[in-house]
Enzyme design. Structure first.
Site, short mmCIF file in Angstrom:
data_model
loop_
_atom_site.label_atom_id
_atom_site.label_comp_id
_atom_site.label_asym_id
_atom_site.label_seq_id
_atom_site.Cartn_x
_atom_site.Cartn_y
_atom_site.Cartn_z
N LYS A 181 89.70 1.08 -50.57
CA LYS A 181 89.16 0.28 -49.48
C LYS A 181 88.24 -0.78 -50.05
CE LYS A 181 85.62 0.36 -46.72
NZ LYS A 181 85.47 -1.09 -46.43
N GLU A 256 78.26 4.72 -58.28
CA GLU A 256 77.55 3.69 -59.04
C GLU A 256 76.77 2.88 -58.04
OE1 GLU A 256 76.13 0.63 -60.24
OE2 GLU A 256 78.13 -0.26 -60.42
N CYS A 289 74.37 -5.65 -59.79
CA CYS A 289 73.59 -4.42 -59.73
C CYS A 289 72.79 -4.19 -61.01
CB CYS A 289 74.50 -3.22 -59.44
SG CYS A 289 75.81 -2.99 -60.67
N GLU A 384 65.68 -2.93 -54.18
CA GLU A 384 66.70 -3.86 -54.65
C GLU A 384 66.89 -5.00 -53.65
OE1 GLU A 384 70.97 -3.41 -56.82
OE2 GLU A 384 70.79 -2.42 -54.88
#
Length: 487
Positions: A181, A256, A289, A384
């Site tokens: 997906k 992750e 990231c 983040e």
């Protein structure tokens, strides 16, 4: 062209799912918009639990034959997929740039060639995957990697095709079937990969692509009892929902997740190199990231570092990612842009100072930003942002540098700039991170383990670590006696 096809710079893209070797349309659609100029690219089939069930059923049906396919034949097909990617690098590059706003020159020269390499690497690694037999009191132990079964792979929008093939390639090489997906903001190259894989001879049902929102199709995939592996790259909150969804079936997970990585600059570092490393963190509009968004500089060189950084950042060209001269493109979505701007505004209100940037540009562009005068426990340091926003803090001792570097809930990566080899060895040993770069950044070999500590993830990808996840490891112990001679 048909009602289920859109065209991006002359490249035709099917907007339907790819399930069991066939195109499948949904009754509902969602709109795909380019971040470059906000233009509507097309309407994409919007999957629900029904398409999730259909895709998992296709993967389950195809699994026995694919798992039984020899390693050599699986590797041959994966190399054929890589050949197909290489033939369509230009198509893939322009479609992905239009869909997610990353630089076209990077897609052409680095990202899409890396996609092909990912398939080739895991095809070749499969052929040498082995563990030497060993003896236990005269008995022989033999370790094998057995395909686990249908695998759900949920992939992000910041490097849609390349990051997905870190998962798709080893899963297929391992003998698993796949339901992928893609992120709803960047679905287009997933559809092109389905075409490429089919042309390469990948059997029907081995790779399935379903599109849609996580709340509508993602939950149905991650809670499905016939799914044997789930791999996800994305945010911590989404990972927490996936973990809860998978818990009922004890489905193994590889996650992750986010990062808030530090860049430690010591006074003995090559300062020009350190500045280059810091400015490099604006790559892909900060939507990486691994980005070292927390710049920690030894106090004695902080003023000079900041001056050089501001000069270097001022030369960065922000604009249309299709232009060869552009260094930074747009951010992915208006929602993401508002999130970035909110982080910066709240930080400034709390006392931070924008040495560079600190404001929105036109459209979906956010100015590269460096904030100073930030507290270690502040939101801007701890959370983040996933945009072109860096913070700068100072330290006076090595111990303080390490303490600041490790003082978040994340542990994905760290970057270190120093001219002292002994210091590099000491500091890297103490940093909590899945990857540490010393006087460099973003050098990744697929032989190496990749993943994060703490809230940055669970598990590792790369080399044998990928096969360890996508397979059920088996140890067969054979006795030296008890055999009948059939001479």
């Amino acid at each position: 062209m048909t009602e289920h096809t859109l065209t991006v710079a002359g490249v035709a893209v099917d907007t339907r799912h790819w399930i069991g070797g066939e195109r499948v349309a949904s009754a509902e659609t969602f709109t795909d918009v380019s971040p470059i100029d906000g233009s509507v690219l097309g309407e994409i089939s919007r999957g629900t639990a029904a398409e999730a069930d259909l895709a998992v059923a296709a993967a389950k049906a195809a699994f026995p034959a694919w798992a039984a396919t020899s390693r050599a034949e699986r590797a041959r097909i994966l190399h054929a997929v890589a050949d197909g990617v290489e033939k369509r690098i230009e198509d893939l590059a322009i479609v992905e740039t239009t869909d997610n706003g990353a630089l076209l020159r990077s897609h052409r020269r680095g990202v899409m060639p890396r996609v092909a390499h990912n398939f080739r690497f895991f095809a070749d690694w499969l052929l040498k995957l082995d563990h030497e037999d060993f003896e236990t009191r005269g008995h022989t132990n033999h370790v094998s990697w057995d395909p686990a079964g249908p695998s759900v792979l949920i992939t992000p929008w910041n490097a849609p095709l390349m990051l997905s093939t870190w998962k798709v390639a080893p899963a297929l090489a391992a003998g698993n079937t796949v339901v992928r997906k893609p992120a709803e903001w960047t679905p287009l190259t997933a559809s092109l990969l389905a075409d490429i894989a089919a042309e390469a001879g990948l059997p029907a049902g081995v790779l399935n692509i379903v599109q849609g929102y996580g709340s509508e199709i993602g939950d149905a995939l991650t809670s499905h009892p016939d799914v044997r592996r789930i791999s996800f790259t994305g945010s911590v909150p989404t990972a927490q929902r996936i973990t809860q969804s998978a818990a009922a079936n004890l489905t193994p997970l590889s996650l992750e997740l986010g990062g808030k990585s530090p860049l430690l600059v010591f006074a003995d570092a090559d300062l020009d190199l350190a500045v280059d490393l810091a400015v490099e963190q604006y790559d892909n509009a900060g939507q990486v990231c691994l980005a070292a968004t927390r710049v920690l500089v030894e106090e004695t060189v902080a003023e000079e570092f900041t001056r050089r950084f501001a000069e270097k950042a001022a030369a960065v060209v922000q604009g249309d990612p299709r232009d060869e001269a552009t260094d930074i493109g747009p951010n992915i979505h208006e929602r993401q842009l508002e999130k970035i701007d909110g982080f910066v505004r709240r930080a400034v209100e709390a006392g931070a100072r924008a040495v560079v940037g600190g404001h929105r540009g036109e459209g979906r562009y956010y100015a590269p930003t460096l904030l100073t005068d930030v507290a270690q426990d502040s939101e801007i340091v701890q959370e983040e942002v996933f945009g072109p926003v860096l913070t700068l803090q100072t330290f006076t001792t090595e111990d303080e540098a390490v303490q600041l570097a490790n003082d978040t809930r994340f542990g994905l990566a760290a970057t270190l700039a120093t001219g002292d080899r002994d210091r590099a060895a000491r500091v890297t040993q103490r940093l909590v991170a899945g990857t540490v770069w010393v006087n460099c950044f973003f050098v990744r070999d697929l032989q190496a383990p990749f993943g994060g500590s703490r809230h940055s993830g669970v598990g590792r990808e790369g080399g044998t670590w990928s096969f360890d996840f996508y397979c059920d490891l088996k140890n067969t112990v054979t006795a030296p006696k008890g055999w009948k001679d059939h001479g």
